[in-house]
Design a protein around this motif. Sequence first.
Motif: not given
Length: 159
Positions: A7-36
């Motif tokens: 999960r930490k690795s995935e969070i780092k990869a998602i944040i590295a894209t540069g355009n995550i504005h809030n936790q809800e948005e980050l949670m959506s990306y994580l859920e789309a990648r199979g992380f509940s």
Amino acid sequence: MNEKTDRKSEIKAIIATGNIHNQEELMSYLEARGFSITQATLSRLLKDLGVAKVYDKLYGYCYRLPSYENSFDKAYREIRPADGILSVEFCGNIIVIRTIPGFANVIASVIDRNMDTEIAGTIAGDDTIFATFRTRFTVQQVVSSLEHYLPSIELKIKR
């Protein structure tokens, strides 16, 4: 790898894209990648990673990793957290730290992780930190500890 590390690795990869504005948005990306994940767990992971919200000219406030591993914004990547401190003022056992926009969370995280003996807690906004230190410590003892983790902070103290 274990689930937390994944999960930490995935969070780092998602944040590295540069355009995550809030936790809800980050949670959506994580859920789309199979992380509940719950919001509370995500908050803890973000804190563990030292993630902070930083102002970006193109995207507004976005999450950034403290090491500034991504090449998204060179100006922020070249600034050490301590360089983001503008002033420090002691009011009794409360410390008010003013920072450049977006640096308060990173600096508060450094204080929280390293000074839990001296500092009872911090509250960070975008450019201001309120910290309270335990009364068994003097201002000079706290300044010495801050100086160890945030070099040159002593030069920014209002007297």
